[in-house]
Motif scaffolding. Structure first.
Motif, short mmCIF file in Angstrom:
data_model
loop_
_atom_site.label_atom_id
_atom_site.label_comp_id
_atom_site.label_asym_id
_atom_site.label_seq_id
_atom_site.Cartn_x
_atom_site.Cartn_y
_atom_site.Cartn_z
N VAL A 60 0.86 -1.20 0.00
CA VAL A 60 0.00 0.00 0.00
C VAL A 60 0.89 1.24 0.00
O VAL A 60 1.87 1.32 0.75
CB VAL A 60 -0.93 0.01 1.23
CG1 VAL A 60 -1.79 1.27 1.23
CG2 VAL A 60 -1.79 -1.25 1.25
N GLU A 61 0.54 2.22 -0.86
CA GLU A 61 1.30 3.47 -0.95
C GLU A 61 0.50 4.61 -0.31
O GLU A 61 -0.67 4.82 -0.66
CB GLU A 61 1.61 3.80 -2.40
CG GLU A 61 2.41 5.08 -2.57
CD GLU A 61 2.67 5.43 -4.03
OE1 GLU A 61 3.33 6.45 -4.28
OE2 GLU A 61 2.17 4.66 -4.92
N ALA A 65 5.06 6.86 0.56
CA ALA A 65 5.67 5.81 1.40
C ALA A 65 4.94 4.49 1.14
O ALA A 65 3.73 4.46 0.88
CB ALA A 65 5.59 6.19 2.87
N TYR A 66 5.66 3.39 1.25
CA TYR A 66 5.12 2.06 0.98
C TYR A 66 5.11 1.24 2.26
O TYR A 66 6.00 1.37 3.13
CB TYR A 66 5.93 1.34 -0.09
CG TYR A 66 5.93 2.06 -1.43
CD1 TYR A 66 4.94 1.79 -2.37
CD2 TYR A 66 6.92 3.00 -1.74
CE1 TYR A 66 4.94 2.45 -3.59
CE2 TYR A 66 6.92 3.65 -2.96
CZ TYR A 66 5.92 3.38 -3.89
OH TYR A 66 5.91 4.02 -5.09
N TRP A 94 11.65 0.97 -1.31
CA TRP A 94 11.06 0.38 -0.08
C TRP A 94 11.69 -0.98 0.16
O TRP A 94 12.03 -1.71 -0.77
CB TRP A 94 9.55 0.24 -0.25
CG TRP A 94 8.89 -0.56 0.86
CD1 TRP A 94 8.54 -0.09 2.10
CD2 TRP A 94 8.55 -1.95 0.84
NE1 TRP A 94 7.99 -1.10 2.86
CE2 TRP A 94 7.98 -2.26 2.09
CE3 TRP A 94 8.66 -2.95 -0.12
CZ2 TRP A 94 7.53 -3.53 2.42
CZ3 TRP A 94 8.21 -4.21 0.21
CH2 TRP A 94 7.64 -4.51 1.47
N GLY A 95 11.86 -1.27 1.42
CA GLY A 95 12.41 -2.57 1.76
C GLY A 95 11.93 -3.01 3.13
O GLY A 95 11.61 -2.20 3.99
N ASP A 130 3.13 -1.71 -11.51
CA ASP A 130 3.03 -0.31 -11.97
C ASP A 130 4.38 0.23 -12.43
O ASP A 130 4.82 1.32 -12.04
CB ASP A 130 2.47 0.60 -10.87
CG ASP A 130 1.07 0.19 -10.44
OD1 ASP A 130 0.36 -0.38 -11.29
OD2 ASP A 130 0.70 0.42 -9.28
N GLY A 131 5.07 -0.49 -13.25
CA GLY A 131 6.38 -0.05 -13.74
C GLY A 131 7.51 -0.30 -12.78
O GLY A 131 8.67 -0.07 -13.11
#
Length: 430
Positions: A60-61, A65-66, A94-95, A130-131
Motif C-alpha cells: 500500500v502506498e 511511502a510504501y 522500499w524494503g 506499476d512499472g
C-alpha cells in the motif's frame, strides 16, 4: 487343438492384464507415497515464503511511502524472508528486512541477472507492479533454482523414449511372471500325472485279480443260478470300474500330456463298423444297434489317431447301452457335409450317435456345454473324453436331447488330408 490353444491364450491374456493392472497399481502407490512425503515435508518445514505476486498485491502506498499489512509482514518474518521495491530508475524505494549485503541500486543488467536466478546468492522471486519491480528473497541455501529448456522435437523424443521404456519393462515383467507361472504349472501337472498313474496302477492290479477270480468262480459247476448271476454282476461291474479307470487315464493325458505322435489317415467308416461289430459280438442286451454310413462318407479319411477315434466311438455307444438297461434303440450315422464342390476343402465328417432312452440330465448337459477346464467332472467322464478327442482332431462334439426322448451327440471332424501339428498321446482302447 483349438480348445487347448484357446485356454492357453486366455491364460496369457489374463496374465498380461494382471501385469498391466499391477504396474498401474504400483505407479499409483508410488505417486501417493511421494505426494504424502511432499505434503509432510511442507508441514514440517512450516511453509514457504510468500510469492512476489502476493506481496505486490498487499503493498500500500500513502504519501509516497510504501508498507504492507501486518499479516504479510509477519509471514515474511516467519520464513526469514525479505522484500524490496525497485523503481524505474533502479533505486530501492522500499524494503523490509533486507540484508545488509543486498545493493540499493540496480542497472537493467543486474535486474536481468537476478530476475530468474539469485541476488547475491539469495533465491528470489520477482513481480512487476506499476512499472516497478517487487523482489522477495529467501535465506541462502533454502531453495534451489534451475532453468531448463528443450526443443519440442527433443521433448517428443523423450516422451516416446519413456513410453518405450515402460513397454519394455512391462514385457519383461510379463515374461518373468509367465516363466515363474509356467514352472509352477508344470510342477503341478507333473505331480498330478504321477499321482493318477500311481493310483491307476495300484487299483488296476487288484481289479484284474477280482475279475480273474470271479470269472473262474462263475465257471464252477457248484454255483446255483442265483449265485452265478451275482458273480456275473461282480465281473461286469469290475470291468466297468476298469473301463472308468482307463477313461481317467485318457482324460488326464488329453488335458496334461499333449505330446506329438505319428498321425495317419483314418477311415472313420471302417472304425465305426469295427466298433459296432464288437458290441454285437459281446451282446447288446435289451438295446438295438443300427449303423448308417452315407455312401459319400465311405472313403473319406480323418487325419489323426485311430485308437483315439475308436475310443470316442466306443464311449458314445457304450454310454447309451450303459445308461439304458431297460433297452433302447441306438443309431450311429456318418455323413459328409460342406466343402467346395469337387474339392476336399472345407469338408466335414459328421458322426451322430443318438438313442431313444432316458437321455442326459440337465446338469450333465450343462456341464458338457461348458468350456473345457482342468477339473474333472463327478460323472460322465467318457463323454468328456469324447469332447476332448474331437477338439484334439480340430473338431467339436455337441450334446443335446432328442425331441422324442433320449440323447444325441453330433461330432464334427475335418475331412480329407489335414496335417495336425499336435495330437494327444494315444491311450489303449478298451
Amino acid at each position: 487343438m483349438r480348445g487347448p490353444l484357446r485356454a492357453r491364450l486366455r491364460g496369457v491374456a489374463g496374465l498380461a492384464a494382471s501385469c498391466v493392472l499391477g504396474a498401474v497399481a504400483i505407479l499409483a502407490v508410488n505417486m501417493a507415497v511421494v505426494g504424502a512425503a511432499m505434503y509432510a515435508e511442507g508441514l514440517a518445514g512450516g511453509g514457504t515464503a510468500p510469492e512476489a505476486s502476493k506481496v505486490s498485491e498487499s503493498i500500500v502506498e500513502r504519501d509516497g511511502a510504501y508498507a504492507v499489512p501486518p499479516d504479510m509482514e509477519q509471514a515474511l518474518r516467519d520464513n526469514d524472508s525479505w522484500a524490496l521495491l525497485i523503481d524505474e530508475g533502479g533505486n530501492v524505494v522500499w524494503g523490509l528486512g533486507v540484508p545488509d549485503d543486498v545493493p540499493t541500486r540496480y542497472t537493467p543488467a543486474d535486474v536481468a541477472s537476478f530476475a530468474r536466478w539469485y541476488l547475491n546468492d539469495y533465491p528470489v522471486s520477482c513481480w512487476r507492479r506499476d512499472g516497478k519491480l517487487v523482489v522477495v528473497g529467501s535465506p541462502r541455501g533454502s531453495a534451489w533454482k534451475y532453468s531448463f529448456s528443450q526443443g519440442f522435437d527433443e521433448f517428443s523424443g523423450g516422451v516416446l523414449l519413456l513410453v518405450a521404456l515402460f513397454c519394455v519393462n512391462l514385457v519383461s515383467l510379463v515374461v518373468f511372471v509367465s516363466a515363474l507361472s509356467r514352472r509352477s504349472w508344470k510342477r503341478r501337472d507333473d505331480a498330478r500325472n504321477e499321482w493318477v498313474a500311481a493310483v491307476s496302477h495300484d487299483v488296476r492290479t487288484p481289479l484284474s485279480a477280482v475279475i480273474a477270480d470271479a470269472s473262474l468262480l462263475m465257471e464252477g459247476p457248484d454255483l446255483d443260478p442265483g449265485d452265478r448271476e451275482r458273480v456275473a454282476r461282480i465281473v461286469a461291474k469290475s470291468r466297468e470300474a476298469a473301463g472308468l479307470l482307463a477313461d481317467l487315464n485318457a482324460v488326464n493325458r488329453l488335458r496334461y500330456a499333449m505330446e506329438p505322435i505319428d498321425a495317419g489317415d483314418v477311415r472313420l467308416a471302417a472304425v465305426l463298423r469295427s466298433v459296432a461289430a464288437g458290441f454285437l459280438d459281446e451282446g447288446t442286451g435289451a438295446c438295438e444297434l443300427e449303423l448308417d454310413v452315407a455312401p459319400a462318407a465311405e472313403g473319406v479319411c480323418v487325419r489323426g489317431s485311430e485308437s483315439l477315434l475308436r475310443r470316442m466311438a466306443v464311449n458314445l455307444v457304450g454310454n447309451s447301452f450303459r445308461h439304458n438297461p431297460q433297452g433302447c434303440r441306438v443309431t450311429v450315422s456318418l455323413d459328409v457335409r460342406g466343402g467346395l464342390p469337387g474339392t476336399p476343402l472345407g469338408r466335414r465328417l459328421v458322426l451322430v450317435v443318438s438313442d431313444d432312452g432316458r437321455g442326459l440330465g440337465a446338469d450333465m448337459l450343462a456341464a458338457l456345454g461348458r468350456r473345457s477346464g482342468s477339473d474333472l467332472p463327478e460323472h460322465g467322464l467318457g463323454l468328456v473324453i469324447v469332447r476332448r478327442i474331437a477338439a484334439a482332431h480340430g473338431g467339436e462334439a455337441r450334446f443335446s436331447k432328442n425331441a422324442g426322448g433320449g440323447c444325441r451327440c453330433a461330432v464334427t471332424l475335418p475331412a480329407g488330408r489335414r496335417r495336425m501339428k499336435r495330437i494327444p498321446k494315444a491311450s489303449p482302447s478298451r
